[in-house]
Design a protein around this motif. Structure first.
Motif, PDB file in Angstrom:
ATOM      1  N   LEU A   1       0.831  -1.197   0.000  1.00  0.00           N
ATOM      2  CA  LEU A   1       0.000   0.000   0.000  1.00  0.00           C
ATOM      3  C   LEU A   1       0.871   1.254   0.000  1.00  0.00           C
ATOM      4  O   LEU A   1       0.612   2.213  -0.725  1.00  0.00           O
ATOM      5  N   HIS A   2       1.940   1.232   0.795  1.00  0.00           N
ATOM      6  CA  HIS A   2       2.804   2.409   0.865  1.00  0.00           C
ATOM      7  C   HIS A   2       3.739   2.502  -0.334  1.00  0.00           C
ATOM      8  O   HIS A   2       4.220   3.596  -0.664  1.00  0.00           O
ATOM      9  N   ILE A   3       3.998   1.372  -0.986  1.00  0.00           N
ATOM     10  CA  ILE A   3       4.746   1.426  -2.246  1.00  0.00           C
ATOM     11  C   ILE A   3       3.912   2.152  -3.301  1.00  0.00           C
ATOM     12  O   ILE A   3       4.409   3.012  -4.039  1.00  0.00           O
ATOM     13  N   LEU A   4       2.613   1.821  -3.379  1.00  0.00           N
ATOM     14  CA  LEU A   4       1.725   2.489  -4.319  1.00  0.00           C
ATOM     15  C   LEU A   4       1.653   3.989  -4.035  1.00  0.00           C
ATOM     16  O   LEU A   4       1.548   4.806  -4.951  1.00  0.00           O
ATOM     17  N   ARG A   5       1.723   4.332  -2.760  1.00  0.00           N
ATOM     18  CA  ARG A   5       1.656   5.743  -2.360  1.00  0.00           C
ATOM     19  C   ARG A   5       2.811   6.540  -2.945  1.00  0.00           C
ATOM     20  O   ARG A   5       2.679   7.748  -3.192  1.00  0.00           O
ATOM     21  N   ARG A   6       3.929   5.859  -3.209  1.00  0.00           N
ATOM     22  CA  ARG A   6       5.125   6.541  -3.703  1.00  0.00           C
ATOM     23  C   ARG A   6       5.247   6.475  -5.226  1.00  0.00           C
ATOM     24  O   ARG A   6       6.211   6.996  -5.785  1.00  0.00           O
ATOM     25  N   LYS A   7       4.275   5.848  -5.900  1.00  0.00           N
ATOM     26  CA  LYS A   7       4.358   5.689  -7.351  1.00  0.00           C
ATOM     27  C   LYS A   7       3.789   6.911  -8.071  1.00  0.00           C
ATOM     28  O   LYS A   7       2.882   7.575  -7.596  1.00  0.00           O
ATOM     29  N   ARG A   8       4.347   7.143  -9.264  1.00  0.00           N
ATOM     30  CA  ARG A   8       3.915   8.253 -10.115  1.00  0.00           C
ATOM     31  C   ARG A   8       3.476   7.688 -11.465  1.00  0.00           C
ATOM     32  O   ARG A   8       4.197   6.923 -12.094  1.00  0.00           O
ATOM     33  N   VAL A   9       2.283   8.080 -11.901  1.00  0.00           N
ATOM     34  CA  VAL A   9       1.714   7.576 -13.157  1.00  0.00           C
ATOM     35  C   VAL A   9       1.410   8.755 -14.072  1.00  0.00           C
ATOM     36  O   VAL A   9       0.868   9.772 -13.623  1.00  0.00           O
TER      37      VAL A   9
END
Length: 660
Positions: free
Chosen positions: A30-38
């Motif tokens: 969940l916190h990995i997704l929080r750091r992703k940029r799309v």
């Protein structure tokens, strides 16, 4: 990097906001997704939904690009299209919606879209590129995919097709976008075809396309559904999760994937070489041929009056779509002033063998016209009433119609179906009408009528046999042949007078034979009397349609009497039009079956036929008719069959312009 202008709420908690995803993703993920940029290019049909889907997944940063503004035509599918956003820039609206979901989101807007000079900035630091561009935007799409590959950025494109979606994934190690689609050296039109076939080579969506004319490559236009756009974003979210978290089975190009919920089919397959594969190249060639065959969409419902024409003319323009025997349109409008017209009815005794009982079909058509005028008038805030002039002189009957403005009159719910109502002479589905459908149809009748249903296979066969007798007779009578010569047109799919041959319900080969025979009575006589042509035609005109329908029906007077005045039959015509429009509003197809009624009535009333054999066969039809219904032919107003059509009617009768 530009932060959202939204001020994060003091009460916003990321883990609470997106924690319901836990279980399907871990706390760490969940916190990995929080750091992703799309990066999402295009925020219309699917791009806006993609952005909201990924925002709810917990993605923490976005590059959003679109130069367009919302308009009314976006309402059926685009996530940011609302009455309140018409005219607003898509980039700003979607950015606000994303920020409303996650006030902490880092949002970098590109309100001018993507240009050559902004591609690098758009892809800078992103973990995934999502293609939300319009299908026909290929130049900048190709550059984005190429630059994403150079920068080692995975890319996903999901196309909404029909009621489902097709998608492709490109990773730095997979086949590239250009290698897969093979655009080099192709014209713009050829690139569109290659893109279409590359996205969905299985074409699972094709059976759901009811009107191919809505696909117009020359105008860069095509149909879309909200279901397909919503599904595309759901698929995008699932594939993005696998890409960003590096988990699950990822099948990048040359794998292609398509799911079609309409046909309950899924296809996921690997095509070596992509569009360079020999089988794929054949599909591309066939698709190019198919697209060339699609004629530019003809607006057969275009108004025949100017936009600023008086309201009365707009009412008449809509009312001209009323039905009439063989689409004869036996009326002419004489506009007296802004609120009064006189309708002249054309009836020439003996000119048309189908105008039985001293012009009864003319009076039914006149009633259908009056009811259509009433319904059309309600759409424009008018009521109308009428009187019949010269009722005792069938050759000189006229209708005097008065229109009155009435802002309180509600628009008839049947008005939207006036123009789409048509005759479908092909086989229907055999699903029976449900109780609610029957109730609605029966409610359309006035108290002086009732409907008798023939629904069982045995009853449908009995009605079919009756129609077969009439078909075999009318195809062997010279008087009928003369009418067919005048009414049937072989040139195109639509006929402003009469009906196009393609709408008769015969296959192309039989139509070609019919065209040859229709040119001369001697040919038709040989074909239908001596070579069995009438029997062969009856298979397509009667047997297959007659058995493949929900039911045959007979609308009858409650009182059986032969001496009804013309005004009664005009009122009957009003009822029939309400019935027919009600059927159309229920999505039901309908075909009148007047031939047995006409021949049976002629036999019962000693009509003088040109040949003795005709009189004998008409007598047999009349006896079969009365045995089947248990009443005289004068008791029946409207025989026909009804059911749910299998596909949209592509060839139909249209109408002469109001000025004709």
């Amino acid at each position: 990097m530009t932060k959202s202008e939204h001020i994060p709420s003091a009460h916003f908690d990321y883990e609470i906001a997106f924690g319901r995803t836990l279980g399907w993703v871990s706390q760490t993920e969940l916190h990995i997704l929080r750091r992703k940029r799309v990066a999402i290019a295009g925020l219309g049909g699917v791009g806006g939904s993609h952005a909201l889907m990924l925002a709810r997944l917990g993605i923490g940063a976005f590059h959003l690009a679109d130069f367009d503004r919302f308009d009314l035509a976006n309402m059926n599918r685009q996530a940011g299209a609302f009455s309140s956003t018409i005219g607003a820039p898509k980039c700003a609206i979607i950015a606000n919606m994303v920020a409303d979901i996650n006030p902490e989101a880092q949002i970098t807007p590109f309100p001018k879209g993507i240009t050559d000079s902004s591609i690098d900035a758009f892809l800078d630091g992103v973990d995934l590129f999502v293609d939300g561009l319009d299908f026909f935007v290929l130049d900048i799409r190709r550059k984005l995919f190429a630059r994403a590959r150079e920068k080692g950025i995975p890319a996903i494109t999901v196309a909404p097709l029909g009621l489902g979606s097709a998608w492709l994934i490109f990773t730095p190690d997979s086949m590239s976008f250009e290698e897969y689609f093979r655009f080099d050296g192709a014209s713009t039109e050829q690139q569109y075809v290659r893109f279409m076939i590359g996205l969905a080579p299985a074409a699972l969506h094709r059976p759901a396309l009811v009107d191919p004319s809505r696909v117009d490559f020359s105008a860069k236009a095509g149909p879309s559904t909200p279901m397909a756009c919503g599904m595309a974003s759901a698929i995008l979210g699932a594939e993005a999760l696998k890409v960003l978290l590096k988990r699950g089975s990822l099948r990048p190009a040359p794998w292609f994937h398509q799911f079609d919920p309409h046909g309950l089919r899924f296809k996921s397959s690997r095509t070596q070489g992509g569009n360079a594969h020999p089988v794929r190249r054949i599909k591309i060639a066939l698709a190019q041929h198919w697209i060339k065959r699609i004629a530019p969409r003809e607006d057969i419902y275009a108004s025949s009056v100017a936009e600023d024409a008086p309201t009365l003319y707009k009412i008449l323009d809509l009312a001209r779509w009323a039905p009439s025997g063989d689409n004869e349109q036996p009326w002419r409008f004489d506009v007296l002033d802004d609120h009064h017209i006189r309708v002249h009815l054309h009836y020439e005794p003996g000119a048309n063998i189908y105008e039985y009982a001293n012009g009864r079909p003319i009076w039914l058509a006149a009633g259908g016209l009056l009811e259509t005028l009433r319904i059309a008038a309600s759409k424009f805030g008018f009521t109308c009433d009428w009187t019949i002039e010269n009722e005792n002189e069938p050759e000189h009957i006229r209708l005097f119609v008065t229109f009155k403005e009435n802002d309180t009159v509600p628009a008839s719910p049947l008005a939207p179906f006036i123009m789409s109502r048509t005759v479908d002479r092909r086989p229907y589905r055999r699903d029976r009408l449900d109780a609610q459908e029957k109730k609605c149809l029966e409610a359309a009748l006035s108290d002086t009528f009732y409907i008798e249903w023939f629904e069982s296979r045995k009853d449908r066969w009995a009605a079919t046999c009756l129609n077969m007798l009439a078909t075999r007779l009318r195809l062997t009578i010279e008087d009928c042949h003369k009418v067919h010569q005048k009414a049937i047109h072989f040139e195109n799919n639509h006929a402003a007078y009469g009906l196009p041959a393609k709408a008769v319900g015969l296959d192309p080969m039989t139509i070609a034979i019919m065209r040859w025979a229709n040119a001369k009575w001697s040919r038709s006589k040989i074909l239908n009397r001596f070579l069995g042509g009438a029997w062969a035609a009856s298979l397509q005109l009667d047997i297959l349609p007659g058995l493949n329908c929900a039911a045959h029906f007979f609308i009858r007077w409650r009182e059986d009497r032969p001496d009804r005045p013309v005004s009664d039959w005009i009122e009957a015509g009003r009822t029939l039009q309400r019935f027919w429009l009600t059927a159309e509003s229920l999505g039901l197809s309908l075909q009148p079956s007047f031939a047995p009624l006409i021949f049976g009535h002629g036999a019962a009333h000693q009509h003088r036929w040109s040949e003795r054999r005709t009189a004998e066969k008409a007598q047999a039809i009349g006896q079969t008719f009365e045995a089947l219904l248990g009443c005289s032919t004068d008791a029946v107003v409207f025989p026909g069959r009804i059911g749910r059509g299998r596909s949209l009617v592509q060839s139909r009768s249209v109408r002469q312009p109001l000025s004709a």
